[in-house]
Design an enzyme around this catalytic site. Sequence first.
Site, PDB file in Angstrom:
ATOM      1  N   GLU A  96       0.848  -1.205   0.000  1.00 46.24           N
ATOM      2  CA  GLU A  96       0.000   0.000   0.000  1.00 46.24           C
ATOM      3  C   GLU A  96       0.872   1.239   0.000  1.00 46.24           C
ATOM      4  O   GLU A  96       1.958   1.226   0.597  1.00 46.24           O
ATOM      5  CB  GLU A  96      -0.802   0.032   1.311  1.00 46.24           C
ATOM      6  CG  GLU A  96      -2.222  -0.478   1.218  1.00 46.24           C
ATOM      7  CD  GLU A  96      -3.205   0.567   0.735  1.00 46.24           C
ATOM      8  OE1 GLU A  96      -2.845   1.416  -0.096  1.00 46.24           O
ATOM      9  OE2 GLU A  96      -4.355   0.507   1.187  1.00 46.24           O
ATOM     10  N   ASP A  97       0.388   2.316  -0.613  1.00 45.30           N
ATOM     11  CA  ASP A  97       1.132   3.573  -0.533  1.00 45.30           C
ATOM     12  C   ASP A  97       1.017   4.199   0.861  1.00 45.30           C
ATOM     13  O   ASP A  97       2.004   4.596   1.464  1.00 45.30           O
ATOM     14  CB  ASP A  97       0.651   4.565  -1.618  1.00 45.30           C
ATOM     15  CG  ASP A  97      -0.867   4.781  -1.635  1.00 45.30           C
ATOM     16  OD1 ASP A  97      -1.588   4.158  -0.822  1.00 45.30           O
ATOM     17  OD2 ASP A  97      -1.340   5.580  -2.464  1.00 45.30           O
ATOM     18  N   ASP A 100      -4.227   5.317   6.113  1.00 43.24           N
ATOM     19  CA  ASP A 100      -4.829   6.530   6.677  1.00 43.24           C
ATOM     20  C   ASP A 100      -5.879   6.099   7.708  1.00 43.24           C
ATOM     21  O   ASP A 100      -5.529   5.697   8.812  1.00 43.24           O
ATOM     22  CB  ASP A 100      -5.399   7.333   5.503  1.00 43.24           C
ATOM     23  CG  ASP A 100      -5.879   8.710   5.879  1.00 43.24           C
ATOM     24  OD1 ASP A 100      -5.293   9.325   6.768  1.00 43.24           O
ATOM     25  OD2 ASP A 100      -6.862   9.195   5.275  1.00 43.24           O
ATOM     26  N   PHE A 149      -1.678  16.056   4.419  1.00 44.18           N
ATOM     27  CA  PHE A 149      -1.977  15.456   3.121  1.00 44.18           C
ATOM     28  C   PHE A 149      -0.721  15.525   2.275  1.00 44.18           C
ATOM     29  O   PHE A 149      -0.140  16.591   2.079  1.00 44.18           O
ATOM     30  CB  PHE A 149      -3.137  16.167   2.420  1.00 44.18           C
ATOM     31  CG  PHE A 149      -3.696  15.341   1.303  1.00 44.18           C
ATOM     32  CD1 PHE A 149      -4.641  14.354   1.558  1.00 44.18           C
ATOM     33  CD2 PHE A 149      -3.232  15.504   0.002  1.00 44.18           C
ATOM     34  CE1 PHE A 149      -5.126  13.543   0.529  1.00 44.18           C
ATOM     35  CE2 PHE A 149      -3.717  14.708  -1.027  1.00 44.18           C
ATOM     36  CZ  PHE A 149      -4.663  13.722  -0.759  1.00 44.18           C
ATOM     37  N   ARG A 162       1.337  12.379  -8.893  1.00 39.68           N
ATOM     38  CA  ARG A 162       1.825  11.017  -8.631  1.00 39.68           C
ATOM     39  C   ARG A 162       3.264  10.818  -9.092  1.00 39.68           C
ATOM     40  O   ARG A 162       3.997  10.015  -8.545  1.00 39.68           O
ATOM     41  CB  ARG A 162       0.982   9.984  -9.391  1.00 39.68           C
ATOM     42  CG  ARG A 162      -0.417   9.768  -8.873  1.00 39.68           C
ATOM     43  CD  ARG A 162      -0.994   8.511  -9.523  1.00 39.68           C
ATOM     44  NE  ARG A 162      -2.431   8.446  -9.433  1.00 39.68           N
ATOM     45  CZ  ARG A 162      -3.110   7.995  -8.374  1.00 39.68           C
ATOM     46  NH1 ARG A 162      -2.463   7.596  -7.304  1.00 39.68           N
ATOM     47  NH2 ARG A 162      -4.425   7.954  -8.382  1.00 39.68           N
TER      48      ARG A 162
END
Length: 173
Positions: A96-97, A100, A149, A162
């Site tokens: 996963e990046d 959260d 963020f 990205r």
Amino acid sequence: MRLDVQPMISAETIAAHVALLASRICEDYAGKCITLLIVLKGGAWFGADLARALPPDTRVEFIRAKSYVADSSSGEVRFLVEPEATLRGRDVLIVEDILDTGNTLAAILNRVAAFAPASLRVCALLDKPARRRVPVQADYVGFEIPDAFVVGYGLDYDEAYRTLPAIYRLVPE
Ligand code: IMP
């Protein structure tokens, strides 16, 4: 919103941590054939770099989950891409990046557990533990970050940013 002037995590620091994660994973999975399950789209950059530092018999599959948040307390997760090969009996490592609220990962874990893998672990490049609403955690974490963020190295804001090689905070104009 605009990019912060300095990166929060430079490309060099990311590369060093990916190498560290890969060597821990190699030790833990010695004698086993790893199946990386890369979570699209954001996990593609991290997954590709991690994969190249793992043994050559490592397999790669993809999954794409999208959250539709109806309100602030519930998020329905749908799967837009599913793994092609069977995961039954495989040693699956989800890539996963960012972790959260944990909502997406919880849904993916549920989905993958149904394929009856031999083992199931999670590797997340970034973790924002302060934001967690669902009690899930990664077995391997590249960086714990505060509640900000961030974009770059696969992470987007409305599909932009990205392709940045480093990770940046988005700040108000
Ligand atoms: P969760 O379901 O709330 O854990 O969210 C996971 C997904 O939300 C990630 O895979 C990202 O796509 C997105 N996300 C969460 N935080 C960020 C961020 O700081 N930048 C970009 N995307 C984020």
